[in-house]
Design an enzyme around this catalytic site. Structure first.
Site, PDB file in Angstrom:
ATOM      1  CE1 TYR A   1      49.811  63.651 114.125  1.00  0.00           C
ATOM      2  CE2 TYR A   1      51.214  64.876 112.613  1.00  0.00           C
ATOM      3  CZ  TYR A   1      50.960  63.738 113.364  1.00  0.00           C
ATOM      4  OH  TYR A   1      51.858  62.707 113.351  1.00  0.00           O
TER       5      TYR A   1
ATOM      6  NE  ARG B   1      62.384  62.579  91.556  1.00  0.00           N
ATOM      7  CZ  ARG B   1      62.571  63.491  90.607  1.00  0.00           C
ATOM      8  NH1 ARG B   1      61.768  64.524  90.500  1.00  0.00           N
ATOM      9  NH2 ARG B   1      63.557  63.349  89.752  1.00  0.00           N
TER      10      ARG B   1
ATOM     11  CG  ASP C   1      44.664  67.219 108.619  1.00  0.00           C
ATOM     12  OD1 ASP C   1      44.015  66.183 108.347  1.00  0.00           O
ATOM     13  OD2 ASP C   1      45.806  67.191 109.118  1.00  0.00           O
TER      14      ASP C   1
ATOM     15  CE  LYS D   1      48.171  59.149 111.500  1.00  0.00           C
ATOM     16  NZ  LYS D   1      48.121  60.598 111.627  1.00  0.00           N
TER      17      LYS D   1
END
Ligand SMILES: *Cc1c(COP(=O)(O)O)cnc(C)c1O
Length: 398
Positions: free
Chosen positions: A115, A62, A187, A212
């Site tokens: 987005y 984690r 981004d 993506k």
């Protein structure tokens, strides 16, 4: 390889080699998938030093994992950043970045052309935690400046923007931010570091949806943050550790596979998109088209300056509005109708009847979603097959 040597390697070489040397036990040439939750400590003192963050090492997946680490080092090298942190999704990368920079009372000034998921995070979720966002037209530099208050901690942007693929002048926005001691978060999902390296243009932190083009094959959800050593260390040991958006080691491995062919794919995506865009521009059923690689794009010159090539995203307005848009996407056979971008395959969507259907007319207009807007994520198929599919779909519309 020393760091100094690595700095001199080309992009394609780094995309194949950065972040990993064949490991000593097996000599494995490919990066191994370390599918493990935890790591055995040498002894109690070693464990104590790792927990106290006095020594670097693996504790629990984690917080960190050797497969993630190879992916993180590779993407950091490609973006020209010091360090990176892989996350379970692009949204997790964005959320962790914001939580690492702001607290209740702080504000974001964000481009309006971002987005949809990020828009929602900023406008609906973050205000519940006392973080407010002012949205601005990203092409209007005065608007950025005017929206800044004494509480502004972040300027946030995407270029090409969503959905109309406008190009934002990164250098100029970064200048405004830095004059005011504000961090620039960029981004870079639509570009990937192959097309544009925002850190070299003044951005401070880059975030990605690796889902993506980085993964590139439409198989895995993930994200990544690239920034300074200090910032990545802080996010890893605070927000990332405490809220738990770790990804699977398998997905990091798939993103490494994606990076190895990134430049080849981005060149082909760009080449195909350019041809599709030029074909659409001549089509009499097309009202208008936006592609940064077309001379008709209002910021074509800026795109040429900021980007290596123009990428795979194309959008256009079909004549005949809502019904014509629906008919087109119902008629395509090769293009896949779905809500994703950056796949090897060509993807198509009609936002007014799908992703933005729940918005009212006014809100749709504000977001730039016109009735006949079609978004294409042009894939790496033979371009004549993509064009033939669009051609037969256009022919079904009266
Ligand atoms: C998809 C996307 C995101 C969100 O990423 P997920 O991996 O879906 O969480 C963020 N920004 C952009 C530009 C995107 O295309």
């Amino acid at each position: 390889m020393t760091k100094e040597e690595k700095r001199n390697l080309g992009f394609d070489t780094l995309s194949l080699h950065a972040g990993y040397e064949p490991e000593e036990t097996t000599g494995s040439r490919a990066v191994p998938i370390y599918q493990t939750t935890s790591y055995v400590f040498n002894d109690a003192d070693h464990a104590a030093r790792l927990f106290a963050l006095e020594e670097e090492g693996n504790i629990y997946t984690r917080i960190g994992n050797p497969t993630h680490s190879a992916f993180e080092k590779r993407i950091a090298a490609l973006e020209g950043g010091e360090a990176a942190l892989a996350t379970s999704s692009g949204m997790a990368a964005i959320n962790l970045t914001i939580l690492g920079l702001l607290e209740a009372g702080d504000e974001i000034v964000s481009s309006r052309c971002i987005y949809g998921g990020t828009y929602n995070l900023f406008s609906v979720t973050l205000p519940k935690y006392g973080i407010e966002t002012t949205f601005v037209d990203p092409d209007d530099l005065d608007a950025w400046e005017e929206a800044i208050t004494e509480n502004t901690k972040v300027l946030y942007l995407e270029s090409p923007g969503n959905p109309l693929l406008n190009i934002v002048d990164i250098k100029k926005v970064a200048e405004i931010a830095h004059e005011n001691d504000i961090t620039v978060v960029f981004d870079n999902t639509f570009n990937t570091p192959y097309l544009c390296q925002p850190l070299s243009l003044g951005a401070d932190i880059v975030v990605h949806s690796a889902t993506k083009y980085i993964g590139g094959h439409g198989s895995s959800i993930g994200g990544v943050i690239v920034g300074s050593e200090d910032f990545i260390f802080k996010v890893r040991t605070e927000g990332y550790r405490d809220t738990g958006p770790a990804l699977s080691p398998m997905n990091s491995w798939l993103f490494i596979q994606g990076l190895e062919t990134l430049s080849l794919r981005m060149e082909r995506h760009s080449e195909n998109a350019q041809q599709v865009a030029e074909w659409l521009e001549e089509h009499d059923q097309v009202e208008w088209i936006k592609y940064p690689g077309l001379e008709s794009h209002p910021q074509h010159e800026l795109a040429k300056k900021q980007q290596e090539n123009f990428g795979g995203m194309v959008c256009f307005e079909i004549k005949g509005g809502f019904e014509a848009g629906k008919k087109l996407i119902n008629s395509v056979e090769l293009c896949s109708l779905l809500a994703n971008v950056g796949d090897t395959r060509t993807l198509i969507i009609h936002p007014a009847s799908t992703t933005h259907e729940q918005l009212g007319k006014e809100e749709q207009e504000e977001a730039g979603i016109t009735e006949g807007l079609i978004r294409l994520s042009v894939g790496i198929e033979n371009v004549e097959d993509i064009i033939a599919d669009l051609k037969q779909a256009f022919a079904t519309i009266d």
